[in-house]
Design an enzyme around this catalytic site. Structure first.
Site, PDB file in Angstrom:
ATOM      1  N   ARG A 107      -5.233  -7.462 -20.723  1.00 30.59           N
ATOM      2  CA  ARG A 107      -6.137  -7.004 -21.777  1.00 30.59           C
ATOM      3  C   ARG A 107      -5.461  -6.047 -22.761  1.00 30.59           C
ATOM      4  NH1 ARG A 107     -11.128  -5.775 -20.810  1.00 30.59           N
ATOM      5  NH2 ARG A 107     -11.220  -3.740 -21.789  1.00 30.59           N
ATOM      6  N   PRO A 136       0.817  -1.222   0.000  1.00 28.75           N
ATOM      7  CA  PRO A 136       0.000   0.000   0.000  1.00 28.75           C
ATOM      8  C   PRO A 136       0.847   1.268   0.000  1.00 28.75           C
ATOM      9  CG  PRO A 136      -0.126  -1.135   2.133  1.00 28.75           C
ATOM     10  CD  PRO A 136       0.616  -2.040   1.200  1.00 28.75           C
ATOM     11  N   GLU A 158       2.106  -8.368   8.319  1.00 27.72           N
ATOM     12  CA  GLU A 158       2.338  -6.921   8.443  1.00 27.72           C
ATOM     13  C   GLU A 158       3.245  -6.389   7.335  1.00 27.72           C
ATOM     14  OE1 GLU A 158       0.845  -4.569  10.248  1.00 27.72           O
ATOM     15  OE2 GLU A 158      -0.459  -6.205  10.859  1.00 27.72           O
ATOM     16  N   ASP A 183     -11.475   2.456 -23.880  1.00 28.33           N
ATOM     17  CA  ASP A 183     -11.953   2.277 -22.507  1.00 28.33           C
ATOM     18  C   ASP A 183     -11.677   3.528 -21.674  1.00 28.33           C
ATOM     19  OD1 ASP A 183     -12.975  -0.319 -22.480  1.00 28.33           O
ATOM     20  OD2 ASP A 183     -11.020  -1.230 -22.096  1.00 28.33           O
TER      21      ASP A 183
HETATM   22  N1  SAM Z   1       1.584  -3.079   7.452  1.00 36.58           N
HETATM   23  C1  SAM Z   1       1.510  -2.758   6.064  1.00 36.58           C
HETATM   24  C2  SAM Z   1       1.390  -1.245   5.918  1.00 36.58           C
HETATM   25  O1  SAM Z   1       0.789  -0.608   6.757  1.00 36.58           O
HETATM   26  O2  SAM Z   1       1.865  -0.696   4.899  1.00 36.58           O
HETATM   27  C3  SAM Z   1       0.315  -3.435   5.404  1.00 36.58           C
HETATM   28  C4  SAM Z   1       0.466  -4.912   5.288  1.00 36.58           C
HETATM   29  S1  SAM Z   1      -0.895  -5.680   4.462  1.00 36.58           S
HETATM   30  C5  SAM Z   1      -1.895  -6.193   5.810  1.00 36.58           C
HETATM   31  C6  SAM Z   1      -0.214  -7.202   3.888  1.00 36.58           C
HETATM   32  C7  SAM Z   1       0.196  -7.203   2.438  1.00 36.58           C
HETATM   33  O3  SAM Z   1      -0.928  -6.980   1.617  1.00 36.58           O
HETATM   34  C8  SAM Z   1       1.197  -6.164   2.007  1.00 36.58           C
HETATM   35  O4  SAM Z   1       2.521  -6.540   2.309  1.00 36.58           O
HETATM   36  C9  SAM Z   1       0.960  -6.074   0.527  1.00 36.58           C
HETATM   37  O5  SAM Z   1       1.646  -7.066  -0.200  1.00 36.58           O
HETATM   38  C10 SAM Z   1      -0.526  -6.342   0.416  1.00 36.58           C
HETATM   39  N2  SAM Z   1      -1.321  -5.114   0.263  1.00 36.58           N
HETATM   40  C11 SAM Z   1      -2.150  -4.576   1.172  1.00 36.58           C
HETATM   41  N3  SAM Z   1      -2.727  -3.465   0.722  1.00 36.58           N
HETATM   42  C12 SAM Z   1      -2.260  -3.280  -0.530  1.00 36.58           C
HETATM   43  C13 SAM Z   1      -2.463  -2.280  -1.524  1.00 36.58           C
HETATM   44  N4  SAM Z   1      -3.285  -1.260  -1.322  1.00 36.58           N
HETATM   45  N5  SAM Z   1      -1.808  -2.402  -2.695  1.00 36.58           N
HETATM   46  C14 SAM Z   1      -0.966  -3.432  -2.924  1.00 36.58           C
HETATM   47  N6  SAM Z   1      -0.723  -4.406  -2.008  1.00 36.58           N
HETATM   48  C15 SAM Z   1      -1.352  -4.328  -0.830  1.00 36.58           C
END
Ligand code: SAM
Length: 239
Positions: free
Chosen positions: A159, A94, A121, A174
């Site tokens: 796509r 994220p 995490e 699109d």
């Molecule tokens: N503790 C992290 C933080 O606050 O940035 C979030 C960890 S999340 C619970 C677990 C995993 O989900 C991440 O390591 C990532 O690979 C994936 N993930 C969660 N949200 C995401 C997003 N918005 N975009 C891409 N991957 C995401």
């Protein structure tokens, strides 16, 4: 084009890979999707891949050794003809660059993408420091794992690969796409009238310049109402 997905939960992808458009692309040799279980690179009696964060805090982190070694091993696998060497390494997080259509278009030009999915995490920082991945986010929210995010990216990129869609024009016209970077115009199909709502007369006229003009106007109106930021205005304010 080749996708390598590195994940602790490869089974999540089995239903997705069987869905029509992607399955067809795989069957026709346009897409090669390989799954790699990070746990196969774990060492020790319990095949541990995660541990508690130093300094305290909730949850578990993915440990550097199995993840780094998994990525390096996958990068060294010999790609087939047309699939570029070690490929572009994308880490789903994220905290990364926000994924959008322009990035999907850019990624579709690569012969090979590696998608590294986090869990728990997230990642030990040394994974980032050592591998220097492109960190990509699918939006400002937190998912339980990177698998759904990886599927979003694969879906948007697939796509755009020539030959995957029946009609190449559809991916150009699109919403957000390189044809206009706006929202797509309203579309109608049969019946011509439904519950008192009629298809706009111009779309039935067969007059192609007029149809094109109507669609252009509809795109501009829709985009300025919903997403003025795409036309250079301010982004919509969330309620
Ligand atoms: N503790 C992290 C933080 O606050 O940035 C979030 C960890 S999340 C619970 C677990 C995993 O989900 C991440 O390591 C990532 O690979 C994936 N993930 C969660 N949200 C995401 C997003 N918005 N975009 C891409 N991957 C995401």
């Amino acid at each position: 084009m080749r996708f390598d997905v590195l994940t602790l939960f490869p089974e999540i992808f089995s239903g997705y890979m069987g869905q029509s458009l992607l399955k067809l692309a795989i069957d026709r040799g346009l897409v090669d999707l390989q799954l790699h279980n990070i746990r196969d690179w774990a060492t020790g009696k319990h095949n541990q891949v995660d541990d508690r964060p130093f300094g305290g805090g909730p949850g578990m982190l993915l440990m550097a050794p199995p993840v780094v070694e998994c990525v390096e091993a996958v990068q060294q696998t010999t790609p087939r003809e047309g699939q570029q060497g070690a490929g572009r390494l994308l880490m789903l997080t994220p905290q990364g660059r926000r994924f959008d259509q322009r990035l999907a278009e850019d990624l579709s030009q690569s012969g090979r993408l590696l998608l590294l999915c986090g869990r728990y995490e997230g990642f030990d920082q040394r994974i980032v420091d050592l591998l220097n991945p492109e960190e990509i986010s699918v939006g400002d929210f937190v998912l339980n794992g990177g698998e759904v995010a990886a599927m979003v990216i694969i879906d948007a990129v697939v796509r755009l690969i020539p030959g995957v869609l029946g009609d190449e024009h559809s991916s150009v016209e699109d919403s957000f796409s390189r044809g206009n970077r706006m929202l797509e115009h309203a579309q109608y199909t049969r019946p011509r009238e439904y519950r008192g709502l009629e298809v706009p007369e111009v779309l039935l006229s067969g007059n192609h310049p007029e149809i094109a003009a109507w669609r252009e106007q509809n795109r501009i109106e829709k985009t300025s109402q919903r997403r003025a930021d795409l036309l250079g205005g301010s982004p919509p304010i969330a309620e």
